[in-house]
Enzyme design. Structure first.
Site, PDB file in Angstrom:
ATOM      1  CG  HIS A  95       1.583  -2.628 -17.922  1.00 35.40           C
ATOM      2  ND1 HIS A  95       2.126  -1.487 -17.915  1.00 35.40           N
ATOM      3  CD2 HIS A  95       0.392  -2.244 -17.467  1.00 35.40           C
ATOM      4  CE1 HIS A  95       1.415  -0.441 -17.177  1.00 35.40           C
ATOM      5  NE2 HIS A  95       0.503  -1.098 -16.721  1.00 35.40           N
ATOM      6  CD  GLU A  96      -1.975  -5.244 -16.372  1.00 28.05           C
ATOM      7  OE1 GLU A  96      -1.808  -5.046 -15.044  1.00 28.05           O
ATOM      8  OE2 GLU A  96      -2.404  -4.120 -16.835  1.00 28.05           O
ATOM      9  CG  HIS A  99       1.221  -3.160 -12.325  1.00 28.55           C
ATOM     10  ND1 HIS A  99       1.709  -1.620 -11.928  1.00 28.55           N
ATOM     11  CD2 HIS A  99       0.279  -3.021 -13.284  1.00 28.55           C
ATOM     12  CE1 HIS A  99       0.945  -0.819 -12.832  1.00 28.55           C
ATOM     13  NE2 HIS A  99       0.428  -1.590 -13.423  1.00 28.55           N
ATOM     14  CG  HIS A 103       3.070  -6.667  -4.557  1.00 34.49           C
ATOM     15  ND1 HIS A 103       2.007  -7.661  -4.480  1.00 34.49           N
ATOM     16  CD2 HIS A 103       3.064  -6.198  -3.049  1.00 34.49           C
ATOM     17  CE1 HIS A 103       1.672  -7.748  -3.133  1.00 34.49           C
ATOM     18  NE2 HIS A 103       2.319  -6.828  -2.466  1.00 34.49           N
TER      19      HIS A 103
END
Length: 229
Positions: A95-96, A99, A103
């Site tokens: 999940h991280e 991100h 980006h």
């Protein structure tokens, strides 16, 4: 008082969701991942698969302190996730990294959220100033009631908008994470279900925060402008 009721209701709801998240994470942390990959290894693999080589994966103190920092391009994982070899660690690590992929691909909602950070921080400071001023009689300095209302509702409106802009960012990161771990055969079907469930409850914390902010905004709008021509 309505505001106290809002705080109590969403405080309880937030506690329930947070407790459920911690319970799910603990439960899914007890089953070893069949691939035996750690959260760190999964994160590095997902980043590499998306052609991202300028993001580092770090271990940070705390529990559920995992986050992606776009300023220094780091995926920061708590020890349980960084070293964990289970469905819960897999879900959070991926999940991280979702991100980080957002980006790298200039995902519109993430860009909007990042652009709003200074406004959101400023709004929080403004509300703190108004609160302190009200406690010490600041509302008696001659400012029109409506003007104070505009400040409070405007600041809280920005903060509420920020919480709602956060929702598609979080849901999309989870979508990317789950799609990747499944396509890459990182998890079995049962492990996938665990990862999906863990991310669902993580997302619910953001949903509760957004609804609580919206309810509080509606309250302040009603106090300052309700029933006025």
């Amino acid at each position: 008082m309505l505001l106290i009721l809002i705080v109590i209701v969403f405080g309880i709801l937030g506690f329930v969701v947070s407790s459920k998240l911690k319970s799910k994470f603990k439960k899914y942390s007890q089953t070893a991942l069949q691939s035996n990959l750690s959260g760190k290894e999964i994160a590095e693999l997902m980043l590499a698969d998306h052609g991202i080589h300028n993001v580092s994966v770090n271990c940070v103190d705390g529990q559920l302190t995992d986050h992606y920092n776009p300023q220094n391009k780091t995926v920061n994982l708590s020890p349980d996730v960084y070293y964990g070899r289970n469905a819960a660690a897999t879900a959070v690590a991926a999940h991280e990294c979702g991100h980080a992929v957002q980006h790298a691909q200039a995902y519109a909602w993430l860009n909007l959220r990042s652009a709003m950070v200074p406004m959101q921080n400023a709004s929080g400071k403004i509300l703190n100033i108004v609160l302190i001023a009200s406690l010490f009689g600041g509302f008696l300095i001659g400012l029109p009631y409506e003007f104070i209302g505009v400040i409070v509702v405007g600041a809280y409106g920005i903060m509420t908008l920020f919480t709602f802009v956060t929702l598609p960012v979080e849901f999309d990161a989870s979508r990317r994470a789950l799609a990747w771990v499944q396509e890459r055969n990182i998890v079995t079907s049962s492990e996938y279900s665990m990862s999906k469930d863990a991310l669902k409850w993580a997302a619910m914390t953001y949903v509760v925060a957004a609804l609580a902010s919206l309810a509080t905004l509606a309250y302040y709008a009603s106090v300052f402008f309700g029933g006025r021509d």
